[in-house]
Design a protein around this motif. Structure first.
Motif, PDB file in Angstrom:
ATOM      1  N   PRO A 502       0.819  -1.217   0.000  1.00 56.00           N
ATOM      2  CA  PRO A 502       0.000   0.000   0.000  1.00 56.00           C
ATOM      3  C   PRO A 502       0.857   1.274   0.000  1.00 56.00           C
ATOM      4  N   GLU A 503       2.113   1.160   0.429  1.00 52.70           N
ATOM      5  CA  GLU A 503       2.973   2.340   0.498  1.00 52.70           C
ATOM      6  C   GLU A 503       3.582   2.678  -0.863  1.00 52.70           C
ATOM      7  N   GLN A 504       3.508   1.719  -1.763  1.00 48.94           N
ATOM      8  CA  GLN A 504       4.059   1.949  -3.091  1.00 48.94           C
ATOM      9  C   GLN A 504       3.281   3.086  -3.753  1.00 48.94           C
ATOM     10  N   GLY A 505       3.889   3.737  -4.784  1.00 47.66           N
ATOM     11  CA  GLY A 505       3.151   4.796  -5.462  1.00 47.66           C
ATOM     12  C   GLY A 505       1.896   4.234  -6.108  1.00 47.66           C
ATOM     13  N   TRP A 506       0.763   4.862  -5.853  1.00 44.98           N
ATOM     14  CA  TRP A 506      -0.492   4.371  -6.424  1.00 44.98           C
ATOM     15  C   TRP A 506      -1.062   5.373  -7.429  1.00 44.98           C
ATOM     16  N   ILE A 507      -0.389   6.502  -7.571  1.00 43.59           N
ATOM     17  CA  ILE A 507      -0.963   7.538  -8.425  1.00 43.59           C
ATOM     18  C   ILE A 507      -0.273   7.517  -9.782  1.00 43.59           C
ATOM     19  N   ASP A 508      -1.062   7.416 -10.836  1.00 49.03           N
ATOM     20  CA  ASP A 508      -0.525   7.393 -12.185  1.00 49.03           C
ATOM     21  C   ASP A 508      -0.481   8.833 -12.693  1.00 49.03           C
ATOM     22  N   TYR A 509       0.676   9.477 -12.493  1.00 48.84           N
ATOM     23  CA  TYR A 509       0.779  10.894 -12.839  1.00 48.84           C
ATOM     24  C   TYR A 509       0.591  11.114 -14.332  1.00 48.84           C
ATOM     25  N   ALA A 510       1.147  10.201 -15.127  1.00 47.48           N
ATOM     26  CA  ALA A 510       1.058  10.374 -16.572  1.00 47.48           C
ATOM     27  C   ALA A 510      -0.402  10.386 -17.025  1.00 47.48           C
ATOM     28  N   ALA A 511      -1.200   9.496 -16.446  1.00 48.67           N
ATOM     29  CA  ALA A 511      -2.610   9.439 -16.835  1.00 48.67           C
ATOM     30  C   ALA A 511      -3.329  10.733 -16.471  1.00 48.67           C
ATOM     31  N   LEU A 512      -2.837  11.433 -15.450  1.00 46.90           N
ATOM     32  CA  LEU A 512      -3.452  12.689 -15.046  1.00 46.90           C
ATOM     33  C   LEU A 512      -2.900  13.851 -15.871  1.00 46.90           C
ATOM     34  N   GLY A 513      -1.903  13.549 -16.695  1.00 48.40           N
ATOM     35  CA  GLY A 513      -1.264  14.605 -17.476  1.00 48.40           C
ATOM     36  C   GLY A 513      -0.361  15.469 -16.626  1.00 48.40           C
ATOM     37  N   LEU A 514       0.243  14.881 -15.597  1.00 47.84           N
ATOM     38  CA  LEU A 514       1.094  15.658 -14.700  1.00 47.84           C
ATOM     39  C   LEU A 514       2.530  15.153 -14.778  1.00 47.84           C
ATOM     40  N   ASP A 515       3.464  16.034 -14.410  1.00 53.71           N
ATOM     41  CA  ASP A 515       4.883  15.671 -14.471  1.00 53.71           C
ATOM     42  C   ASP A 515       5.302  14.805 -13.290  1.00 53.71           C
ATOM     43  N   GLY A 516       4.614  14.916 -12.200  1.00 49.72           N
ATOM     44  CA  GLY A 516       5.024  14.153 -11.028  1.00 49.72           C
ATOM     45  C   GLY A 516       4.397  14.757  -9.787  1.00 49.72           C
ATOM     46  N   GLU A 517       4.957  14.401  -8.653  1.00 51.28           N
ATOM     47  CA  GLU A 517       4.340  14.770  -7.386  1.00 51.28           C
ATOM     48  C   GLU A 517       4.208  16.284  -7.220  1.00 51.28           C
TER      49      GLU A 517
END
Lengths: 903, 170
Positions: A502-517
């Motif tokens: 569960p601590e692993q990254g779960w957010i797909d930034y690319a799918a959101l059109g974002l560069d990262g955190e």
């Protein structure tokens, strides 16, 4: 998944381990029996001299011989030892066997424990997994606490039992059969007698225990219901208080506890009755041995030696037998518990596991449109919520759904978002039925926000990002698994749990059109702006405390902001709005105690109420002669207050103006003053403390009694310096002294920026400061940092620490953070006033329409007038769509919609 | 105790840190409160807030909801009326005047705007506290009624005068 028979279930998942442990148990029998016969050898041999008849006689020790067809193979010829050496050698062997037996026991118990815990983990996971796959309607009659108590408590004994499920009967049964066989060898008639009595015991006792099982089942159900009721009390506490039904709840709980008591008492009665009968049966056997066996022996039909041998062998029978019967009892008990649990988890129409498989890849775009075809929904009461509804929405189109409560408008939104399943007809996405598509597709392509979105306990940010955590993202450094994590993965697989972190990254930034955190925060803040939550976040942030260690840069900037704020106020002709803390000066807008301590206290004995519990502080007050001064001051405050409030009833709202005294305190102070008035009365420390407390809370500009002159202020400042200089080391950590150049960990962010008190003299002073401060935060580029701290605010259980309006706005924001082909909003802002609703609605619509791929929007609006902002309006009445057209066309037409807007 | 407070009173600098007892003295100059016992006035003063306005600040604005009355302790303020012909000044008030009491007695919107001419120190009496005092102390209600009736008489007289002037003109 869950077999109805516990033994079969255990066998299916632990077969190999059970066989292994059985083999180990069998192997452990060898040293066990060796250790049994050894003491006899020691006593007979070296101690009593068997085989050592002459002083220099020796015996061979340790000769190992392997029987072999046609002779034997001598593995170790052995050594010849004399009597003393033999004693020590045999004793050493005895010690070694004891240790080996202990190690076997240790291994077996640990292994059984591990086996049991893995099984328990598997069962618990399967139960929760089932809950996640229940069809939506199941939850309407499910009580959370009952399910929780099943998952947590009721299956717990399963873990303990799993290890013993096969080993124990094999072991004990073997022992009992051996003993019985031995009796048969000695005497067949006595063997039959024993076998008969044992079978009575084995048949009758479990039968008698059946009643116990029924009672056990009842106990389990009543305890589960109790858990459900307790959680209902907690959820419904507001209603309980409002309707004064707390005593009804008490009565209900007491009655339930009474029922549980009755059941448990019955269980005890039965349990000990069964035990009594069991004991009688067990002692009946020796009775028959003595009487029947003795009679046979006297008649010469039985050898006395045989009788003694039978009685001796019988000693080994009741122990294993009793344990075997106990094991059976335990098995039935666990079986009942297990069955009681799994029937609750066997629900019809459970979702196919395939629908919820982990899917990291972004699902392919859905074919338009999202449509309802001949949709029919019947609610629990049998009422028809929707009847033959046909409705479609395409990406890029915004449709308002209008209808009064009960018109079916809410249900339509819920069905489109898979929250409710249709009773007839279907919801389709392109050619597919919505219900057959994996949740990975529908849950990401369709975003739903209702009026009562759920909040998980955690920060605002956790809750906002919750909707983005659809699948674990591939890890960049797959090799860099920590040993702890590796252990977790292996264990997860052994218990049939998923091994996803569960601590692993779960957010797909690319799918959101974002560069990262980093870009994510900007995205979040933009969304918060469109739902008008930034002000709320700023408030939350300013009221929270942070530690400098966690935000070093911000802390420095906030300290620098103090001076900027003062300059800004000066420029706006608001000089004096904040009275700053200055180390050598008295702060008139702060209380006396604040001026004395001049710091944020972290100790319980450095607050006004408890200050006399701090001998150092109190002693210093006395040394400086301030004790009497403050006592005198307190006396005047008390006299003033009593004079002012004497004629008022104790519940008068004016008492709210008093921060240091409540109406209940007045009689006590009145008495104290009267006593002190008497001539010749000396004030004791006990008299002084309550008076000094009054003085400590005094703020001159607020109370205006005229008790603080320049001289006293100077003395307080002198005290402050002496206090800071002479404070013992251990107290230093308990107070954070006001320092214009230092950040305070214990103060709120607002405290840190103001670094002073807002003057009472300015009307709405706090609001004015806030306005100026907001402007400054923007100018200094600190605004986003502050909001980020606000996002860390803990929303509490179910989001109860934030207001309903904030919850609704957050629910909407959580939805807007996602990239979906369709957005379904179901009266998302019903707690807000119409003006705010319209402002947010237009902002949200504009934001969604401006996206690269404009989504399809279905919005159930609370007020018909809001529908004007949409491309199309569907009007529902009595479960049917009665009008479906553009706003302009509907306003032209003389239909329901026009009436609704006009109303 | 009384002595000590009295002593402090003498030491006061004007305009700074006006104490409760000074406020009571000033409240007594206000006609509406003139007949009320000092102890009650002290309670009124204690439960009210001291506020300061800079020259040009607005105490309250015509049309707003009224939630407090103000007793001017120091400074001067203008009473302004918004009319179709623009803003006109109807009165100037100074120390010991009370403004805004109509709105808190009758729950109507502010009938005029009051703007500070100089720095103004005022006692802000909230609607809730004022009403509570009237309920608790009937003699105070009587006093307020007397003042209001007085004003009514004056207004009627002015109206009569204006009417007769008007008739005389025609």
């Amino acid at each position: 998944m869950l077999d109805s028979n516990i033994s079969r279930y255990i066998w299916r998942y632990t077969r190999m381990q059970q066989l292994w442990i059985l083999a180990i148990v069998a192997l452990s029998m060898v040293p066990y029996f060796m250790a049994f016969s050894l003491p006899k050898n020691i006593v007979n041999g070296p101690i009593q001299g068997g085989g050592f008849e002459t002083p220099d006689a020796t015996q061979v020790f340790g000769r190992l011989v392997l029987p072999w067809p046609g002779g034997e193979v001598v593995l170790f010829p052995g050594v010849a030892l004399d009597r003393i050496d033999m004693l020590f050698a045999l004793s050493a062997v005895f010690l070694a066997l004891v240790i080996i037996n202990g190690l076997f026991k240790f291994y077996i118990n640990t292994y059984k424990g591990k086996l049991g815990e893995r099984l328990l983990r598997r069962v618990r996971f399967t139960l929760v997994d089932n809950v996640l796959r229940f069809p939506p309607q199941t939850f309407k009659r499910l009580k959370g606490a009952e399910v929780a108590s099943m998952v947590k408590d009721e299956v717990e004994p399963l873990g303990g039992f799993a290890g013993d499920a096969f080993v124990t009967p094999a072991l004990l049964g073997g022992q009992a059969l051996t003993a019985l066989g031995f009796i048969f060898l000695q005497s067949v008639p006595l063997g039959f007698i024993t076998a008969a009595l044992v079978s009575v015991q084995v048949l009758v006792i479990p039968r008698m225990r059946r009643r116990l099982l029924v009672l056990g089942r009842e106990r389990q159900l009543t305890a589960r219901q109790l858990a459900g009721r307790v959680s209902e009390i907690i959820d419904g506490i507001g209603t309980i208080h409002a309707y004064d039904t707390s005593n009804y709840e008490r009565a209900d709980i007491a009655a339930r506890l009474g029922r549980i008591f009755k059941i448990r008492f019955d269980i005890y009665q039965w349990k000990f009755l069964v035990k009594f009968i069991n004991n009688i049966l067990a002692s009946l056997t020796p009775f028959l041995f003595y009487s029947v066996g003795g009679f046979l022996a006297l008649n010469g039909r039985l050898d006395i030696g045989q009788l003694v041998a039978v009685i001796g062998a019988y000693k080994d029978l009741p122990g294993p037998l009793k344990e075997l019967i106990d094991w059976d009892q335990n098995r039935q008990d666990v079986q009942v518990k297990y069955q009681q649990v799994i029937v609750q988890f066997a629900v019809d129409d459970m979702l196919d596991p395939a629908i919820q498989t982990v899917t990291p890849a972004v699902p392919a775009a859905l074919e338009p449109p999202l449509a309802a075809i001949n949709l029919r929904v019947v609610d629990d009461g049998g009422g028809v919520a929707l009847e033959r509804v046909n409705f479609a929405v395409n990406p890029g189109e915004a449709v308002a759904v209008v209808g009064i409560a009960g018109s079916g408008s809410d249900t339509l939104a819920e069905v489109l978002a898979r929250q409710v399943w249709p009773s007839g007809g279907k919801v389709t996405v392109g050619p597919d039925n919505l219900l057959t598509l994996p949740e990975a597709v529908t849950g990401r392509s369709i975003t739903y926000a209702g009026s009562d979105g759920f909040f998980f306990s955690g920060s605002v940010l956790d809750n906002l990002l919750y909707g983005l955590k659809n699948a674990p993202q591939p890890r960049a450094d797959a090799a860099a698994l920590t040993p702890a994590r590796r252990f977790q993965q292996i264990e997860s697989r052994l218990s049939g749990n998923p091994d996803v972190d569960p601590e692993q990254g779960w957010i797909d930034y690319a799918a959101l059109g974002l560069d990262g955190e980093a870009a994510l925060l900007t995205h979040v803040l933009d969304v918060l702006e469109s739902v008008q939550l930034r002000q709320d976040m700023q408030e939350l942030a300013l009221r929270s405390c942070v530690e400098q260690a966690n935000h070093p840069a911000l802390a420095v900037q906030l300290v620098a902001l103090r001076e900027r704020l003062r300059q800004e106020l000066q420029e706006r002709d608001l000089t004096g709005l904040i009275v700053p803390f200055e180390p050598g000066a008295y702060n008139a807008e702060a209380t006396v105690i604040e001026n004395l301590l001049f710091g944020h206290s972290r100790r319980h004995d450095l607050v006004a109420e408890e200050i006399n519990a701090n001998p150092f502080f109190f002693g210093l007050l006395k040394d400086q002669g301030l004790c009497d001064t403050f006592a005198e001051m307190g006396r005047e405050i008390a006299a003033n207050v009593i004079g002012l409030f004497a004629d008022l009833p104790p519940d008068h709202p004016f008492f709210r103006q008093l921060s240091f005294m409540s109406a209940d305190d007045i009689p006590a102070y009145k008495l104290l003053l009267q006593r002190l008035e008497k001539p010749g009365t000396a004030m004791t420390d006990d008299d002084r403390v309550p008076l000094i407390r009054l003085a400590f809370e005094y703020i001159e500009p607020r109370y205006r009694f005229g008790l603080l002159d320049a001289d006293l202020k100077a003395r307080i400042v002198t005290f402050r310096q002496a206090f800071h200089d002479t404070m013992p080391e251990d107290m230093r950590g308990g107070i954070e002294i006001y320092d214009p150049a230092q950040f305070m960990d214990t103060g709120t962010l607002l405290d840190n920026v103001l670094f002073g008190r807002i003057s009472q003299k300015f009307r709405d002073g706090a609001d004015q400061v806030r306005d100026v401060l907001t402007g400054l935060l923007h100018e200094e580029g600190l605004y986003d940092d502050i909001l980020a701290i606000g996002l860390m605010f803990d929303v509490g259980s179910g989001g109860r620490r934030i207001s309903v309006a904030q919850r609704q706005k957050l629910t909407l924001a959580r939805a807007l953070l996602r990239q979906s082909a369709y957005f379904v909003f179901n009266r998302p802002l019903s707690a807000l006033d119409t003006k705010s609703q319209e402002r947010i609605l237009t902002a949200v619509l504009a934001g969604l329409r401006a996206r690269a791929a404009p989504p399809g929007i279905v919005w159930v609006v609370a007020t018909p007038a809001l529908a004007a902002h949409f491309d199309r309006i569907a009007v529902l009445s009595d479960g049917n769509i009665v009008e479906n057209d553009t706003p302009a066309a509907l306003m032209e037409k003389n239909g329901i919609f026009r009436d609704m807007v006009a109303a | 105790m009384q002595n000590r407070l009295a002593n402090n009173d003498h030491g006061q600098r004007k305009g700074q840190n006006v104490l409760l007892n000074d406020e009571v003295r000033m409240l007594r100059q206000v006609p509406m409160f003139a007949g009320i016992a000092p102890a009650k006035l002290k309670l009124l003063a204690f439960t009210s807030e001291r506020v300061a306005f800079r020259a040009g600040d607005v105490l309250f604005r015509q049309g707003d909801d009224g939630n407090a009355a103000y007793v001017i302790l120091e400074g001067r303020a203008k009473v302004l009326l918004n009319t179709p012909n623009g803003e006109i000044e109807v009165a100037e008030i100074s120390e010991n005047a009370i403004v805004g009491e109509i709105a808190i007695l009758c729950d109507v919107a502010r009938t005029a705007t009051v703007r500070a001419v100089t720095t103004v120190e005022a006692l802000q009496i909230s609607k809730e506290n004022f009403k509570k005092l009237l309920l608790d102390f009937p003699e105070m209600t009587l006093e307020v009624m007397r003042v209001l009736a007085d004003r009514l008489i004056r207004t009627t007289a002015e109206l009569t005068a204006a009417r007769s002037k008007e008739q005389a003109l025609h």
